[in-house]
Design a protein around this motif. Structure first.
Motif, PDB file in Angstrom:
ATOM      1  N   PRO A   1       0.823  -1.207   0.000  1.00 52.53           N
ATOM      2  CA  PRO A   1       0.000   0.000   0.000  1.00 52.53           C
ATOM      3  C   PRO A   1       0.860   1.262   0.000  1.00 52.53           C
ATOM      4  CG  PRO A   1       0.008  -1.009   2.181  1.00 52.53           C
ATOM      5  CD  PRO A   1       0.773  -1.925   1.265  1.00 52.53           C
ATOM      6  N   ALA A   2       0.290   2.349  -0.462  1.00 53.42           N
ATOM      7  CA  ALA A   2       0.960   3.645  -0.422  1.00 53.42           C
ATOM      8  C   ALA A   2       0.921   4.182   1.004  1.00 53.42           C
ATOM      9  CB  ALA A   2       0.255   4.610  -1.372  1.00 53.42           C
ATOM     10  N   PHE A   3       1.899   5.020   1.351  1.00 54.79           N
ATOM     11  CA  PHE A   3       1.911   5.602   2.686  1.00 54.79           C
ATOM     12  C   PHE A   3       2.702   6.905   2.687  1.00 54.79           C
ATOM     13  CE2 PHE A   3       5.459   2.708   2.358  1.00 54.79           C
ATOM     14  CZ  PHE A   3       6.523   3.389   2.926  1.00 54.79           C
ATOM     15  N   ALA A   4       2.452   7.735   3.694  1.00 58.30           N
ATOM     16  CA  ALA A   4       3.146   9.008   3.854  1.00 58.30           C
ATOM     17  C   ALA A   4       4.162   8.892   4.985  1.00 58.30           C
ATOM     18  CB  ALA A   4       2.151  10.123   4.155  1.00 58.30           C
ATOM     19  N   VAL A   5       5.238   9.680   4.875  1.00 59.10           N
ATOM     20  CA  VAL A   5       6.271   9.703   5.899  1.00 59.10           C
ATOM     21  C   VAL A   5       6.478  11.151   6.337  1.00 59.10           C
ATOM     22  CG1 VAL A   5       8.695   9.214   6.415  1.00 59.10           C
ATOM     23  CG2 VAL A   5       7.420   7.708   4.869  1.00 59.10           C
ATOM     24  N   VAL A   6       6.366  11.388   7.646  1.00 57.00           N
ATOM     25  CA  VAL A   6       6.648  12.700   8.225  1.00 57.00           C
ATOM     26  C   VAL A   6       7.596  12.503   9.398  1.00 57.00           C
ATOM     27  CG1 VAL A   6       4.423  13.695   7.548  1.00 57.00           C
ATOM     28  CG2 VAL A   6       4.669  12.659   9.801  1.00 57.00           C
ATOM     29  N   HIS A   7       8.279  13.560   9.780  1.00 59.12           N
ATOM     30  CA  HIS A   7       9.192  13.494  10.916  1.00 59.12           C
ATOM     31  C   HIS A   7       8.383  13.490  12.218  1.00 59.12           C
ATOM     32  CE1 HIS A   7      12.465  14.460  13.643  1.00 59.12           C
ATOM     33  NE2 HIS A   7      13.313  14.223  12.641  1.00 59.12           N
ATOM     34  N   TYR A   8       8.809  12.703  13.169  1.00 61.10           N
ATOM     35  CA  TYR A   8       8.120  12.607  14.459  1.00 61.10           C
ATOM     36  C   TYR A   8       7.969  13.974  15.122  1.00 61.10           C
ATOM     37  CZ  TYR A   8       7.202  11.566  19.327  1.00 61.10           C
ATOM     38  OH  TYR A   8       6.649  11.556  20.577  1.00 61.10           O
ATOM     39  N   GLU A   9       9.023  14.799  15.080  1.00 59.57           N
ATOM     40  CA  GLU A   9       8.958  16.121  15.717  1.00 59.57           C
ATOM     41  C   GLU A   9       7.852  16.982  15.108  1.00 59.57           C
ATOM     42  OE1 GLU A   9      10.612  17.194  18.367  1.00 59.57           O
ATOM     43  OE2 GLU A   9      11.819  15.402  18.553  1.00 59.57           O
ATOM     44  N   TRP A  10       7.581  16.826  13.814  1.00 52.24           N
ATOM     45  CA  TRP A  10       6.523  17.606  13.175  1.00 52.24           C
ATOM     46  C   TRP A  10       5.158  17.218  13.755  1.00 52.24           C
ATOM     47  CZ3 TRP A  10       2.267  16.528  10.095  1.00 52.24           C
ATOM     48  CH2 TRP A  10       1.674  17.629   9.475  1.00 52.24           C
ATOM     49  N   THR A  11       5.010  15.961  14.143  1.00 54.66           N
ATOM     50  CA  THR A  11       3.720  15.488  14.662  1.00 54.66           C
ATOM     51  C   THR A  11       3.483  15.903  16.107  1.00 54.66           C
ATOM     52  OG1 THR A  11       4.521  13.349  15.492  1.00 54.66           O
ATOM     53  CG2 THR A  11       3.828  13.449  13.174  1.00 54.66           C
ATOM     54  N   THR A  12       4.529  16.310  16.817  1.00 52.36           N
ATOM     55  CA  THR A  12       4.388  16.614  18.243  1.00 52.36           C
ATOM     56  C   THR A  12       4.469  18.091  18.574  1.00 52.36           C
ATOM     57  OG1 THR A  12       6.760  16.328  18.639  1.00 52.36           O
ATOM     58  CG2 THR A  12       5.341  14.372  18.887  1.00 52.36           C
ATOM     59  N   LYS A  13       4.822  18.918  17.606  1.00 49.23           N
ATOM     60  CA  LYS A  13       4.976  20.354  17.861  1.00 49.23           C
ATOM     61  C   LYS A  13       3.998  21.148  17.003  1.00 49.23           C
ATOM     62  CE  LYS A  13       9.930  19.927  18.848  1.00 49.23           C
ATOM     63  NZ  LYS A  13       9.759  19.655  20.227  1.00 49.23           N
ATOM     64  N   GLY A  14       3.565  22.264  17.509  1.00 47.45           N
ATOM     65  CA  GLY A  14       2.702  23.159  16.746  1.00 47.45           C
ATOM     66  C   GLY A  14       3.518  24.233  16.051  1.00 47.45           C
ATOM     67  N   PHE A  15       2.885  24.927  15.097  1.00 53.92           N
ATOM     68  CA  PHE A  15       3.547  26.027  14.401  1.00 53.92           C
ATOM     69  C   PHE A  15       3.767  27.173  15.389  1.00 53.92           C
ATOM     70  CE2 PHE A  15       3.615  29.898  11.877  1.00 53.92           C
ATOM     71  CZ  PHE A  15       4.524  29.556  10.890  1.00 53.92           C
ATOM     72  N   PRO A  16       4.893  27.825  15.396  1.00 50.47           N
ATOM     73  CA  PRO A  16       6.000  27.742  14.455  1.00 50.47           C
ATOM     74  C   PRO A  16       7.101  26.762  14.870  1.00 50.47           C
ATOM     75  CG  PRO A  16       6.342  29.644  15.834  1.00 50.47           C
ATOM     76  CD  PRO A  16       5.036  29.004  16.278  1.00 50.47           C
ATOM     77  N   ASP A  17       6.965  26.104  16.022  1.00 51.17           N
ATOM     78  CA  ASP A  17       8.030  25.215  16.484  1.00 51.17           C
ATOM     79  C   ASP A  17       8.223  23.984  15.606  1.00 51.17           C
ATOM     80  OD1 ASP A  17       8.627  26.883  18.637  1.00 51.17           O
ATOM     81  OD2 ASP A  17       7.054  25.970  19.855  1.00 51.17           O
ATOM     82  N   SER A  18       7.242  23.664  14.763  1.00 54.10           N
ATOM     83  CA  SER A  18       7.351  22.500  13.876  1.00 54.10           C
ATOM     84  C   SER A  18       8.099  22.802  12.576  1.00 54.10           C
ATOM     85  CB  SER A  18       5.954  21.974  13.537  1.00 54.10           C
ATOM     86  OG  SER A  18       5.219  22.979  12.842  1.00 54.10           O
ATOM     87  N   VAL A  19       8.404  24.067  12.309  1.00 50.40           N
ATOM     88  CA  VAL A  19       8.992  24.477  11.027  1.00 50.40           C
ATOM     89  C   VAL A  19      10.252  23.692  10.647  1.00 50.40           C
ATOM     90  CG1 VAL A  19      10.113  26.412   9.824  1.00 50.40           C
ATOM     91  CG2 VAL A  19       7.910  26.742  10.941  1.00 50.40           C
ATOM     92  N   PRO A  20      11.191  23.435  11.563  1.00 51.11           N
ATOM     93  CA  PRO A  20      12.386  22.695  11.125  1.00 51.11           C
ATOM     94  C   PRO A  20      12.078  21.304  10.557  1.00 51.11           C
ATOM     95  CG  PRO A  20      12.776  23.716  13.253  1.00 51.11           C
ATOM     96  CD  PRO A  20      11.310  23.883  12.948  1.00 51.11           C
ATOM     97  N   TRP A  21      10.921  20.772  10.860  1.00 51.73           N
ATOM     98  CA  TRP A  21      10.551  19.425  10.397  1.00 51.73           C
ATOM     99  C   TRP A  21       9.356  19.455   9.449  1.00 51.73           C
ATOM    100  CZ3 TRP A  21      11.464  20.734  15.512  1.00 51.73           C
ATOM    101  CH2 TRP A  21      12.711  20.316  15.978  1.00 51.73           C
ATOM    102  N   ASP A  22       9.124  20.591   8.790  1.00 50.87           N
ATOM    103  CA  ASP A  22       7.965  20.748   7.915  1.00 50.87           C
ATOM    104  C   ASP A  22       8.266  20.217   6.520  1.00 50.87           C
ATOM    105  OD1 ASP A  22       5.478  21.386   6.976  1.00 50.87           O
ATOM    106  OD2 ASP A  22       5.872  23.534   6.799  1.00 50.87           O
ATOM    107  N   TYR A  23       8.392  18.918   6.427  1.00 50.19           N
ATOM    108  CA  TYR A  23       8.583  18.235   5.145  1.00 50.19           C
ATOM    109  C   TYR A  23       8.022  16.825   5.284  1.00 50.19           C
ATOM    110  CZ  TYR A  23      12.579  16.395   7.717  1.00 50.19           C
ATOM    111  OH  TYR A  23      13.379  15.816   8.670  1.00 50.19           O
ATOM    112  N   ALA A  24       7.685  16.240   4.171  1.00 56.22           N
ATOM    113  CA  ALA A  24       7.130  14.883   4.170  1.00 56.22           C
ATOM    114  C   ALA A  24       7.299  14.312   2.779  1.00 56.22           C
ATOM    115  CB  ALA A  24       5.653  14.910   4.544  1.00 56.22           C
ATOM    116  N   TYR A  25       7.078  13.033   2.653  1.00 57.90           N
ATOM    117  CA  TYR A  25       7.018  12.443   1.328  1.00 57.90           C
ATOM    118  C   TYR A  25       6.016  11.306   1.326  1.00 57.90           C
ATOM    119  CZ  TYR A  25      10.572   9.198   3.196  1.00 57.90           C
ATOM    120  OH  TYR A  25      11.270   8.308   3.953  1.00 57.90           O
ATOM    121  N   TYR A  26       5.589  10.958   0.137  1.00 55.52           N
ATOM    122  CA  TYR A  26       4.554   9.949  -0.056  1.00 55.52           C
ATOM    123  C   TYR A  26       5.142   8.806  -0.874  1.00 55.52           C
ATOM    124  CZ  TYR A  26      -0.223   8.246  -0.604  1.00 55.52           C
ATOM    125  OH  TYR A  26      -1.366   7.490  -0.535  1.00 55.52           O
TER     126      TYR A  26
END
Length: 160
Positions: A1-26
């Motif tokens: 199956p297809a899936f998305a990948v994001v950094h763990y830190e992006w999932t636990t922090k709100g903006f703007p603290d999540s900015v360093p991890w604001d990337y993902a791929y599918y």
């Protein structure tokens, strides 16, 4: 199956603290059974249903750093000449791009973002690639993505 990948830190922090991890791929498997036919196949059944046979993937340089980039030889400003791509809400549904010299900016106090000073894309363009070394076919190397911008002035920030 297809899936998305994001950094763990992006999932636990709100903006703007999540900015360093604001990337993902599918991740899309190369199995025709994993896809539903899109509009391109409606009248062109002879085309492949394997994604990489229809769309040429762009190379991504996960190790690229602006500090290691050569100085521009064709511009009078420092930084790497970069093309940012996306679907900006203010021009929806038109595909947009900006091309300018990349610099850096502290958009939040603790993180130095990559920055495209004259880019005028708005919300909706998030996730669009930033490419360097773009050739005459429009292919380049992805080094960052559209992440954020100010509501009252031009410029687009991307993770470094």
């Amino acid at each position: 199956p297809a899936f998305a990948v994001v950094h763990y830190e992006w999932t636990t922090k709100g903006f703007p603290d999540s900015v360093p991890w604001d990337y993902a791929y599918y991740v899309v498997p190369n199995d025709p059974g994993a896809h539903e036919g899109g509009f391109i196949h409606e009248d062109q059944a002879y085309l492949s249903k394997v994604l990489e046979e229809i769309v040429e993937p762009l190379p991504i340089d996960f190790e690229w750093q602006l500090a290691n980039a050569p100085e521009n030889t064709h511009l009078d400003v420092p930084g790497e000449f970069t093309h940012g791509l996306g679907y900006s809400f203010n021009k929806d549904p038109a595909f947009r791009y900006c091309s300018t010299s990349m610099t850096t900016k502290f958009g939040i106090h603790a993180y130095e973002n990559l920055w495209l000073e004259s880019c005028e894309m708005t919300g909706g363009s998030s996730g669009g690639p930033w490419m360097i070394d773009v050739d005459d076919r429009g292919r380049g190397i992805v080094v960052s993505v559209n992440s954020w911008g100010y509501a009252t002035s031009p410029g687009m920030g991307g993770p470094n």
